[in-house]
Design a protein around this motif. Sequence first.
Motif, mmCIF file in Angstrom:
data_model
loop_
_atom_site.group_PDB
_atom_site.id
_atom_site.type_symbol
_atom_site.label_atom_id
_atom_site.label_comp_id
_atom_site.label_asym_id
_atom_site.label_seq_id
_atom_site.Cartn_x
_atom_site.Cartn_y
_atom_site.Cartn_z
ATOM 1 N N THR A 202 0.902 -1.317 0.035
ATOM 2 C CA THR A 202 0.014 -0.044 0.049
ATOM 3 C C THR A 202 0.986 1.293 0.001
ATOM 4 O O THR A 202 0.474 2.449 -0.367
ATOM 5 N N THR A 203 2.138 1.179 0.357
ATOM 6 C CA THR A 203 3.131 2.223 0.155
ATOM 7 C C THR A 203 3.808 2.494 -1.180
ATOM 8 O O THR A 203 4.099 3.702 -1.421
ATOM 9 N N ARG A 204 3.859 1.688 -1.822
ATOM 10 C CA ARG A 204 4.375 1.784 -3.073
ATOM 11 C C ARG A 204 3.782 2.946 -3.934
ATOM 12 O O ARG A 204 2.585 2.643 -4.253
ATOM 13 N N GLY A 205 4.339 3.839 -4.453
ATOM 14 C CA GLY A 205 3.527 4.885 -5.268
ATOM 15 C C GLY A 205 2.917 6.082 -4.446
ATOM 16 O O GLY A 205 2.341 6.983 -4.709
ATOM 17 N N LYS A 206 2.928 5.715 -3.143
ATOM 18 C CA LYS A 206 2.426 6.590 -2.047
ATOM 19 C C LYS A 206 3.264 8.170 -2.004
ATOM 20 O O LYS A 206 4.398 8.044 -2.055
ATOM 21 N N LYS A 207 2.378 9.276 -1.715
ATOM 22 C CA LYS A 207 3.203 10.532 -1.745
ATOM 23 C C LYS A 207 4.157 10.340 -0.469
ATOM 24 O O LYS A 207 3.848 9.996 0.700
ATOM 25 N N LYS A 208 5.492 11.084 -0.814
ATOM 26 C CA LYS A 208 6.188 11.068 0.381
ATOM 27 C C LYS A 208 5.862 11.856 1.607
ATOM 28 O O LYS A 208 5.230 12.910 1.082
ATOM 29 N N SER A 209 6.206 11.539 2.752
ATOM 30 C CA SER A 209 5.588 12.346 3.885
ATOM 31 C C SER A 209 6.673 13.601 3.980
ATOM 32 O O SER A 209 7.882 13.540 4.340
ATOM 33 N N LYS A 210 6.041 14.794 3.570
ATOM 34 C CA LYS A 210 6.814 15.949 3.461
ATOM 35 C C LYS A 210 6.346 16.978 4.632
ATOM 36 O O LYS A 210 6.159 18.249 4.212
ATOM 37 N N ASP A 211 6.004 16.539 5.617
ATOM 38 C CA ASP A 211 5.539 17.461 6.559
ATOM 39 C C ASP A 211 6.969 18.246 6.968
ATOM 40 O O ASP A 211 7.821 17.761 7.310
ATOM 41 N N ARG A 212 6.806 19.586 7.068
ATOM 42 C CA ARG A 212 7.895 20.544 6.875
ATOM 43 C C ARG A 212 7.763 21.265 8.176
ATOM 44 O O ARG A 212 6.990 22.027 8.476
ATOM 45 N N ILE A 213 8.915 21.587 8.723
ATOM 46 C CA ILE A 213 9.190 22.579 9.484
ATOM 47 C C ILE A 213 10.188 23.778 9.157
ATOM 48 O O ILE A 213 11.001 23.368 8.224
ATOM 49 N N SER A 214 10.510 24.851 9.782
ATOM 50 C CA SER A 214 11.550 25.626 9.464
ATOM 51 C C SER A 214 12.625 25.858 10.618
ATOM 52 O O SER A 214 12.021 25.752 11.834
ATOM 53 N N LEU A 215 13.777 25.556 10.378
ATOM 54 C CA LEU A 215 14.730 25.923 11.666
ATOM 55 C C LEU A 215 15.398 27.262 11.505
ATOM 56 O O LEU A 215 15.706 27.725 10.411
ATOM 57 N N ILE A 216 15.533 27.634 12.834
ATOM 58 C CA ILE A 216 16.123 28.971 12.689
ATOM 59 C C ILE A 216 17.692 28.913 13.300
ATOM 60 O O ILE A 216 17.835 28.560 14.424
ATOM 61 N N VAL A 217 18.890 29.221 12.403
ATOM 62 C CA VAL A 217 20.047 28.786 13.009
ATOM 63 C C VAL A 217 21.082 30.051 13.261
ATOM 64 O O VAL A 217 20.816 31.026 12.197
ATOM 65 N N CYS A 218 21.640 30.215 14.132
ATOM 66 C CA CYS A 218 22.419 31.307 14.342
ATOM 67 C C CYS A 218 23.526 31.072 15.087
ATOM 68 O O CYS A 218 23.550 30.362 16.373
ATOM 69 N N ALA A 219 24.734 31.610 14.966
ATOM 70 C CA ALA A 219 26.114 31.415 15.880
ATOM 71 C C ALA A 219 27.009 32.444 15.594
ATOM 72 O O ALA A 219 26.859 33.228 14.596
ATOM 73 N N ASN A 220 28.003 32.661 16.440
ATOM 74 C CA ASN A 220 28.992 33.773 16.110
ATOM 75 C C ASN A 220 30.247 33.154 15.418
ATOM 76 O O ASN A 220 30.154 31.804 14.997
ATOM 77 N N ALA A 221 31.040 34.195 15.056
ATOM 78 C CA ALA A 221 32.000 33.853 14.144
ATOM 79 C C ALA A 221 33.016 32.829 14.560
ATOM 80 O O ALA A 221 33.753 32.147 13.697
ATOM 81 N N THR A 222 33.064 33.035 15.581
ATOM 82 C CA THR A 222 34.351 31.971 16.361
ATOM 83 C C THR A 222 33.738 30.511 16.559
ATOM 84 O O THR A 222 34.483 29.834 17.016
ATOM 85 N N GLY A 223 32.583 30.487 16.755
ATOM 86 C CA GLY A 223 31.851 29.021 17.073
ATOM 87 C C GLY A 223 31.735 28.951 18.368
ATOM 88 O O GLY A 223 31.532 27.872 18.910
ATOM 89 N N THR A 224 32.186 29.832 19.099
ATOM 90 C CA THR A 224 32.078 29.829 20.497
ATOM 91 C C THR A 224 30.692 29.927 21.178
ATOM 92 O O THR A 224 30.596 29.877 22.548
ATOM 93 N N HIS A 225 29.730 30.292 20.511
ATOM 94 C CA HIS A 225 28.330 30.764 20.834
ATOM 95 C C HIS A 225 27.318 30.454 19.938
ATOM 96 O O HIS A 225 27.226 30.991 18.870
ATOM 97 N N LYS A 226 26.611 29.215 20.149
ATOM 98 C CA LYS A 226 25.511 29.017 19.338
ATOM 99 C C LYS A 226 24.382 29.371 20.030
ATOM 100 O O LYS A 226 23.870 28.908 21.070
ATOM 101 N N ILE A 227 23.487 30.275 19.197
ATOM 102 C CA ILE A 227 22.160 30.520 19.715
ATOM 103 C C ILE A 227 21.079 29.194 19.526
ATOM 104 O O ILE A 227 21.539 28.506 18.635
ATOM 105 N N SER A 228 20.369 29.010 20.690
ATOM 106 C CA SER A 228 19.400 27.995 20.577
ATOM 107 C C SER A 228 18.803 27.840 19.397
ATOM 108 O O SER A 228 18.226 28.756 18.896
#
Length: 550
Positions: A202-228
């Motif tokens: 029953t899965t062959r040819g079934k539409k792929k599960s494309k539930d989407r979220i967006s991630l917000i990525v942020c960090a400083n230039a030295t890599g010493t501080h990653k914002i959550s």
Amino acid sequence: MSVNQNGKRLNESERCEIISKLSSNNPPSKRSVARQYGVSEGAIRKVWINRESITTRSAQFSDETKKQTYRAAAGRWSDVENKLYLWIDSMRRAKLPVPPSLAIAKAKSIASALSIPETEFKASWQWLSRFRARHGLNKMLLHGECAEVDKDDPELLASLDNLYELINKFEHENVYNMDETGLFFRLLPRYSILMPQEDIATTRGKKKSKDRISLIVCANATGTHKISCSFIGKPKEPACIKNRIWPVPYFNQAKAWMDVETCWKWFEQIFVPEVRSRTGRRVLLLMDNAPGHFEAFERNGITVAFFPPNCTSWKQPCDMGIIAALKKRYKYLYLKDVLDFYELDAESKHRKQEEGKRMRRGAAGVAYGNPAHLLDAALYVKQAWDSVSSVSIKNSFIKADIMNLTNEGQEIRDDLDQSFNNLGNMMQELQISINPSEMNDFLHIDDEDNEDFIQEIFADVEEVMESMQLANHEDEEQDTELNSEIEASVEQRTEFRGFASHYSTLLDVEDQLLCPESQAEAEESFDSLIQAFQKFKYEVQALSAKERRK
């Protein structure tokens, strides 16, 4: 439009400045702001009353456009323009080029769908120019971030030089880059791995599960501080989170998009507190010019600046490997947990599945043999982001070549490729066949230039446009019913007694309006109310005089 007795008009940039001043913790009086900008106090009140619409509208404009915009003019074909702007917005989210000829063709298509005759709506180049001005779409905005770029273009080089000059005013560890990216958080390698309750027939040819979220990525230039690492989902309160705590910041938006409101929430609730808990020094936040971001500004020691259009694919650090590393780690964690469930013996699988059935609907995720839910996704995001090394982040800033950073001989070996090889061996032992092409599709299907990802964005946009059209039809039907009721009521109850009688009544109303209690009750709306009333009163007075002369 705000005008004083001398004809002084406020432009969009000044209106934004006024809103910023009045929104501060210790705002000046409206009278002092009026003196500063050379307009009436009523004009300042009007700006403050309309601050939400001004802020939303101005977010679409460049700094130069805001300085040149004195009136927020609406076009004759507002329905066409709103839908076209939404479509251009979606194209830019997918980072696809929108040349003027394509925008005109789309406008004609939208007009046709709205049953507007070609003889009435002419999508000419002159109309496109006015449309761009009304919506703050300058020439560069009609091109995608991945459009072909002339890296020797003098104008682009000059803009980059200005950006480098700004960056050099800040310490390296106080320069941050933020970007958002889409993620199909439930998707598994196509046709190869099914959840235990799924049947291959029953899965062959079934539409792929494309539930989407967006991630917000942020960090400083030295890599010493990653914002959550925050993420944006569609539901306001998902079932999976009831009586549980989000491991990462969560925002909801109807289409899981980054919009101006969400961007402000992230900035004020996540970025500012986390940065200020680390340093009180001046900070620079670099962003791209994608839709959904606010305008450039400086506030409380934090400067927000933007990359020039069409250069983020080779100048934005997040696009130089930070986002790719995060997504790859996420997919490894998800796939590993799915395979771990596959490895359980039949009795353990059955017990887990039965436990999941007794849980609240939507609360049982990967651990119970189901596809990932939002809480699973949040946990994977946190683990994945925590495992992205400071050296990897710093190397991405070095690759972007926007500041004088050196890697100081630091190198780091990424073991993810070996980890995926181990998963491949596990799949072979479980007799799950997967070829390199399927695994590659799994890793890159939500890249921003992937056709599947672009089509999903378009599908979301079509849904929004359809809902807008449906809402317009409903509003029209309600307006028709209301107008019919009003007309019937007027015919039954209203008796015309002459404009002289109307004018006399208005004088009584004016006395009421000018009393101190009325002014206190109306507060900031008083000036605009009086102006509208006076205009109406003078019109009725003129008709009354004309009536008496007959």
